[in-house]
Design an enzyme around this catalytic site. Structure first.
Site, PDB file in Angstrom:
ATOM      1  N   ASP A 343       1.017  -1.090   0.261  1.00 28.53           N
ATOM      2  CA  ASP A 343      -0.633   0.247   0.198  1.00 28.53           C
ATOM      3  C   ASP A 343       1.116   1.118  -0.213  1.00 28.53           C
ATOM      4  O   ASP A 343       1.678   1.488   0.325  1.00 28.53           O
ATOM      5  CB  ASP A 343      -0.931   0.279   1.402  1.00 28.53           C
ATOM      6  CG  ASP A 343      -2.366   0.856   0.962  1.00 28.53           C
ATOM      7  OD1 ASP A 343      -2.165   1.431   0.234  1.00 28.53           O
ATOM      8  OD2 ASP A 343      -3.545   0.880   1.756  1.00 28.53           O
ATOM      9  N   CYS A 344       0.366   2.447  -0.899  1.00 30.46           N
ATOM     10  CA  CYS A 344       1.577   3.288  -0.996  1.00 30.46           C
ATOM     11  C   CYS A 344       1.665   4.108   0.129  1.00 30.46           C
ATOM     12  O   CYS A 344       0.948   4.151   1.010  1.00 30.46           O
ATOM     13  CB  CYS A 344       0.357   4.352  -2.078  1.00 30.46           C
ATOM     14  SG  CYS A 344       0.211   3.364  -3.688  1.00 30.46           S
TER      15      CYS A 344
END
Length: 833
Positions: A343-344
């Site tokens: 996830d970023c």
């Protein structure tokens, strides 16, 4: 109850998260303010790692020319290269050999430059840039660096948000939607507007109704969530004729999907506890039974080509840095054919926010890479892979071979989706395949199938449009447009609001918004009341939007925001004709007041129905469509939030603290509307059950494989309580037919949900669990026969405290349907020596 009085018994120490509320002064901060004060990676300015050129999403561009495949001889010529010199472009070779050649040609610096979601390519060897991050949750979305709308692609079809689509309980529909989305995605790729890797679907189980991202999920049941993932992934990825291959690592894909967010991720920002800081204290029983199950289904049955690890920690360890949860589970146990992405900014979170092990950025990079993370999505100032991997190699923390393995996983996937060669069947796709009439009608039908009728006293609905020519449309969502598409959305082909749709059915429509969704000003309630007094029928559109429930924004209660309740009551009291309440929301709302108000004849939940949502709602209320949706989540009363903190992870009740269980499987309270609830304009009954196999007998050579089972006090323990399912052939099936009779005057679709109940003497087992469902059309006055064939191990299996999935001996029960119309029959499981 005031915020300062919430959870007076929270000072405890159990195996799950210890949560100590902030002081009363900080707890009174409104959710939006609390979210704004939390420094998050997502709030940082979007930028590449220092020194890298800006990344513009679009086609493979070389010297101003656009290409749809990397291995184009003309493209190489533009670079001053001869494609014949590069084995990775030799399509007669296998993918593995081609990827080995590609990675082998790259320098260390070039390799590292391609570990981020905005991969920089390597012009020296003809490798173009690639943007990995596109989204397609319920249509191609504008979220992500690799997708944009404009010029030749101004819009794409907007389907209902997932939580509503799930309410249709129609796997054929789910797959058809995904096929339509992937066709538009592939067309947009050909036109240079998106990539081929879509980070969807979100298959986190909706554990708590306050979670701001419930709208993105298929609901609270892990079986249903898993089945949704299989159909969505197959619809997006499968190339006709290549659904299975001898080597799944080389199976061609229409586009690539990503099942996210793994795992136990269902809290964003609740009273200052954020997803970046949250440590999910989860038992292994709950992990196997609930949080991991949809992901395993997604990979094993859906053959998803990617998984995204989540921000949170699980039992102290960041998910993206846990090799047991990552490479061991995904690759060794489940045989993932694809890549793993963060996830970023997850690596930044591990280092900056969680300060896990108090290490350096290089150590954080090393740990996640060793755990199996292939791609770092980083949209803050720093992409950690691209900035710290080289120094991690120099410090001896990372082997170059570790980088090679990650790149091989990434480029094998790009080979499969045709980034290097394209896929001939999809080359003709273009503007004529986007926003077509067929896809628009599919979007409308998806919403129609899923809309849930919650109340219909005295057959208030459907309304005969010829008798109700003057109607009032009031409330925040009566003319909804953007609110209908929810989050992770693109630009819809068009908006058809409720006001637009209803105006074609009535001679006169008086529209009064009265207030916005937060409804902090009641000064315009008067015109809404006046409209209701003069109308032959009144529709009140209320609910939530992304200012109330969204990513990084959890809810503080389950009530209608602001003065919406007051608006509903005043308008209903003044109405001269029937009153219909229409709710737009992702998660549940306590509308007990409306359910009990005799002036409100009907209540509809329309979720976030997509760009065409107004038409779907009108088709239902005016009787052109007989509603058949069923709730994929429990609708709790607001008292639920006073009984359990959002940070408590156990699904089962915690009697010591008075915590009710979570989801229909364990909740021991009274719901406003239970999971699986949904009315129709027809009355259905089940009967004529014909069971072909009401017992399961398994022969044993000895009892050495018997497993213990938790029994209630006084329960009779068997000499062989249970068997571990992984050690059984599990070929036994339970087959039965059930008749569904429509006693109404309208044909309609009925969702038949099948549950299993464990033997009564087993302790801490689910109250019941979904094991199958079918949606069947039944003509007016007719009966349809529905056949079920259930694998006995899957349908009757339980997850014991040991985290073993076992088949219990004794009498289980199969239940068909919900409420008063449900029918059931026993199934005896015996182990014979």
């Amino acid at each position: 109850m005031a915020a300062s009085s919430l959870f007076p018994r929270l000072l405890f120490l159990l195996s799950f998260t210890l949560y100590i509320p902030p002081s009363s002064s900080s707890r009174s901060v409104p959710p939006a303010t609390a979210a704004a004060t939390a420094a998050t990676p997502a709030a940082l300015a979007s930028a590449l790692a220092p020194g890298l050129p800006p990344y513009k999403p679009g086609p493979i561009t070389t010297n101003g020319k656009n290409y749809t495949k990397a291995c184009d001889p003309a493209r190489f010529a533009d670079l001053g290269l001869d494609m014949a010199d590069f084995l990775y472009c030799n399509s007669s070779l296998g993918y593995a050999e081609r990827v080995r050649d590609l990675v082998g040609r790259m320098t260390l610096v070039e390799k590292i430059a391609n570990l981020g979601d905005r991969a920089q390519g390597a012009a020296r060897i003809g490798l173009p840039k690639y943007g990995w991050w596109s989204e397609a949750l319920h249509g191609v979305a504008s979220t992500g660096h690799a997708t944009y709308f404009g010029d030749v692609v101004p819009a794409a079809t907007s389907f209902p948000n997932v939580i509503l689509t799930a309410a249709a309980f129609n796997e054929t529909l789910w797959k058809a939607i995904a096929q339509a989305i992937s066709t538009e995605g592939r067309a947009m790729y050909n036109l240079g507007h998106t990539g081929l890797t879509f980070w969807s679907p979100n298959i986190n189980v909706a554990r708590d109704p306050r979670w701001g991202r419930v709208l993105e999920t298929p609901g609270e049941d892990p079986y249903t969530v898993g089945r949704y993932s299989v159909n969505f992934v197959r619809g997006m990825q499968d190339v006709q004729g290549s659904e299975t291959t001898d080597d799944p690592h080389t199976r061609p894909l229409k586009v690539s999907t990503c099942c996210k967010h793994y795992a136990a991720y269902d809290l964003d920002n609740w009273f200052g506890v954020t997803r970046f800081d949250f440590d999910s204290r989860v038992t292994q029983q709950d992990m196997v039974e609930t949080f991991v199950r949809p992901f395993e289904t997604c990979v094993r049955e859906g053959d998803s080509s990617s998984i995204m690890c989540s921000f949170n920690r699980i039992n102290g360890i960041p998910v993206c840095a846990d090799p047991q949860l990552m490479s061991q589970t995904f690759r060794d146990d489940w045989q993932l054919h694809g890549y793993i992405v963060s996830d970023c900014d997850s690596i930044e979170v591990i280092y900056e926010r969680q300060k896990w092990l108090n290490g350096t950025p290089e150590e954080a990079v090393a740990r996640v890479m060793k755990a199996g993370l292939d791609l770092d999505c980083g949209y803050g100032p720093l992409n950690y892979y691209m900035n710290f991997t080289e120094s991690a190699v120099k410090q001896g923390l990372v082997r170059e071979s570790d980088i090679d393995n990650a790149l091989k996983n990434l480029y094998m996937l790009l080979m499969r989706v045709g980034f290097f060669d394209n896929i001939p069947a999809f080359e003709p796709l273009g503007t004529n395949d986007i926003c077509t009439e067929e896809k628009r009608e599919l979007a409308v039908d998806a919403a129609r199938q899923a809309i849930v009728l919650l109340k219909n006293d005295d057959n208030t609905l459907p309304l005969d449009a010829s008798k109700y020519k003057s109607i009032a449309l009031v409330g925040p969502h009566a003319n909804a447009t953007e609110a209908m598409i929810g989050n992770y959305a693109g630009i819809p082909c068009r908006y058809l609001s409720p006001l637009d749709a209803f105006s074609t059915d009535a001679d006169s429509v008086e529209y009064v918004q009265a207030c916005d969704v937060k409804c902090t000003n009641d000064s315009l309630f008067g015109p809404a009341v006046a409209a209701a007094k003069n109308a032959s029928a009144t529709f009140i559109f209320v609910g939530l939007d992304l200012s109330i429930e969204a990513e990084e924004r959890d809810r503080m209660d389950l009530l209608l925001p602001g003065s919406q309740t007051e608006l509903v009551n005043k308008v209903a009291d003044a109405s001269a004709g029937p009153v219909i309440l229409v709710i737009l929301s992702g998660s549940c709302l306590d509308v007990s007041f409306a359910h009990e108000n005799p002036k409100i004849g009907a209540i509809i939940w329309a979720g976030y129905p997509g760009g065409e949502g107004g038409q779907a709602i009108a088709d239902v209320v005016f009787g052109r469509y007989n509603p058949g949706g069923k709730l994929p989540i429990t609708w709790y009363k607001n008292e639920y939030i006073e009984q359990i903190p959002m940070t408590s992870m156990p699904l089962r009740p915690v009697d010591e603290f008075g915590y009710p269980g979570r989801t229909y499987k364990f909740f021991n309270g009274t719901a406003l509307y239970p999971f699986g609830y949904g009315l129709s304009y027809s009355n259905y009954t089940y009967g004529g059950v014909r069971c072909f196999s009401s017992s399961v007998t398994i022969s044993l050579d000895s009892t050495e494989f018997c497993k213990p089972l938790s029994y209630k006090e006084g329960g009779n323990a068997s000499t062989c309580p249970a068997l571990k399912i992984d050690e059984l052939p599990c070929k036994e099936t339970m087959e039965f037919d059930v008749g569904v009779t429509n006693h109404g005057t309208r044909g309609g679709s009925n969702v038949v949900i099948v549950y299993s109940k464990p033997p009564a003497e087993v302790a801490d087992a689910p109250l019941k669990q979904v094991v199958g469902y079918q949606r069947v059309f039944v003509p007016a006055g007719g009966t349809a026969k529905v056949h079920f064939s259930l694998n006995a191990c899957k349908a009757l299996g339980l997850v014991e405290k040991t985290a073993y999935t076992v088949l219990p001996s004794g009498t289980s029960t199969i239940v068909v349907g919900d409420g008063d119309v449900a029918v059931s029959f026993p199934v005896e499981v015996q182990f014979q020596l």
